[in-house]
Scaffold this motif. Structure first.
Motif, PDB file in Angstrom:
ATOM      1  N   GLY A 150       0.798  -1.215   0.000  1.00 21.04           N
ATOM      2  CA  GLY A 150       0.000   0.000   0.000  1.00 21.04           C
ATOM      3  C   GLY A 150       0.831   1.265   0.000  1.00 21.04           C
ATOM      4  N   ARG A 151       0.121   2.389  -0.145  1.00 17.91           N
ATOM      5  CA  ARG A 151       0.788   3.679  -0.240  1.00 17.91           C
ATOM      6  C   ARG A 151       0.879   4.309   1.137  1.00 17.91           C
ATOM      7  N   TYR A 152       1.946   4.011   1.861  1.00 22.06           N
ATOM      8  CA  TYR A 152       2.105   4.505   3.213  1.00 22.06           C
ATOM      9  C   TYR A 152       3.478   5.122   3.416  1.00 22.06           C
ATOM     10  N   ALA A 153       3.500   6.218   4.178  1.00 24.97           N
ATOM     11  CA  ALA A 153       4.770   6.629   4.760  1.00 24.97           C
ATOM     12  C   ALA A 153       5.090   5.625   5.862  1.00 24.97           C
ATOM     13  N   MET A 154       6.347   5.322   6.039  1.00 26.51           N
ATOM     14  CA  MET A 154       6.739   4.278   6.975  1.00 26.51           C
ATOM     15  C   MET A 154       7.770   4.811   7.958  1.00 26.51           C
ATOM     16  N   GLY A 155       7.778   4.180   9.111  1.00 27.70           N
ATOM     17  CA  GLY A 155       8.759   4.560  10.118  1.00 27.70           C
ATOM     18  C   GLY A 155       9.241   3.358  10.890  1.00 27.70           C
ATOM     19  N   TRP A 156      10.401   3.494  11.498  1.00 25.14           N
ATOM     20  CA  TRP A 156      10.937   2.509  12.427  1.00 25.14           C
ATOM     21  C   TRP A 156      11.086   3.176  13.787  1.00 25.14           C
ATOM     22  N   PHE A 157      10.665   2.480  14.801  1.00 22.56           N
ATOM     23  CA  PHE A 157      10.820   2.924  16.188  1.00 22.56           C
ATOM     24  C   PHE A 157      11.419   1.788  16.988  1.00 22.56           C
ATOM     25  N   ARG A 158      11.925   2.090  18.151  1.00 21.80           N
ATOM     26  CA  ARG A 158      12.455   1.045  19.018  1.00 21.80           C
ATOM     27  C   ARG A 158      12.105   1.359  20.458  1.00 21.80           C
ATOM     28  N   GLN A 159      12.065   0.291  21.247  1.00 22.83           N
ATOM     29  CA  GLN A 159      11.776   0.448  22.664  1.00 22.83           C
ATOM     30  C   GLN A 159      12.607  -0.527  23.465  1.00 22.83           C
ATOM     31  N   ALA A 160      13.435   0.021  24.325  1.00 26.93           N
ATOM     32  CA  ALA A 160      14.252  -0.782  25.230  1.00 26.93           C
ATOM     33  C   ALA A 160      13.500  -0.942  26.556  1.00 26.93           C
ATOM     34  N   PRO A 161      13.818  -1.988  27.318  1.00 27.39           N
ATOM     35  CA  PRO A 161      13.135  -2.193  28.602  1.00 27.39           C
ATOM     36  C   PRO A 161      13.236  -0.977  29.515  1.00 27.39           C
ATOM     37  N   GLY A 162      12.107  -0.545  30.027  1.00 24.35           N
ATOM     38  CA  GLY A 162      12.087   0.575  30.948  1.00 24.35           C
ATOM     39  C   GLY A 162      12.207   1.940  30.306  1.00 24.35           C
ATOM     40  N   LYS A 163      12.232   1.967  28.973  1.00 24.46           N
ATOM     41  CA  LYS A 163      12.390   3.249  28.280  1.00 24.46           C
ATOM     42  C   LYS A 163      11.187   3.500  27.375  1.00 24.46           C
ATOM     43  N   GLU A 164      11.032   4.763  27.004  1.00 25.72           N
ATOM     44  CA  GLU A 164       9.947   5.120  26.099  1.00 25.72           C
ATOM     45  C   GLU A 164      10.298   4.717  24.660  1.00 25.72           C
TER      46      GLU A 164
END
Length: 123
Positions: free
Chosen positions: A26-40
């Motif tokens: 599909g036609r989407y802007a995409m992103g990558w995020f990450r989350q470490a334990p105890g962090k936002e």
């Protein structure tokens, strides 16, 4: 509702490389995020639907590269010079209805998320 499937996570030594993939049609802007334990959850990188615009977070700039192959409906995150502090669950996200050139760095802007893939960097 778009279904996102991440792959490519794993265990790697510091200084090594990994490539994450996210399958999404599909036609989407995409992103990558990450989350470490105890962090936002932290912004990693984003790419426009056209692929012509990208943005990276300060902590990964110069080391991580986001790209996409729309013919394969896949977005990639090439990670190099990995550090132990890169250890986290990595999520890809899609924003429905984006234009060709828009990119988004806020997690609240994305309505679709993958299940996440674990990346562990050993020292």
């Amino acid at each position: 509702q778009v279904q996102l499937v991440e792959s490519g996570g794993g265990l790697v030594q510091a200084g090594g490389s990994l490539r994450l993939s996210c399958a999404a049609s599909g036609r989407y802007a995409m992103g990558w995020f990450r989350q470490a334990p105890g962090k936002e959850r932290e912004f990693v990188a984003a790419i426009s639907w056209s692929g012509s615009r990208t943005k990276s977070g300060d902590s990964v700039k110069g080391r991580f590269t986001i790209s996409r192959d729309n013919a394969k409906n896949t977005v990639y995150l090439q990670m190099t010079s990995l550090k132990p502090e890169d250890t986290a669950v990595y999520y890809c996200a899609a924003k429905y209805g984006s234009s060709l050139f828009d990119i988004y760095s806020g997690s609240h802007e994305y309505g679709n998320w993958g299940q996440g893939t674990q990346v562990t960097v050993s020292s």
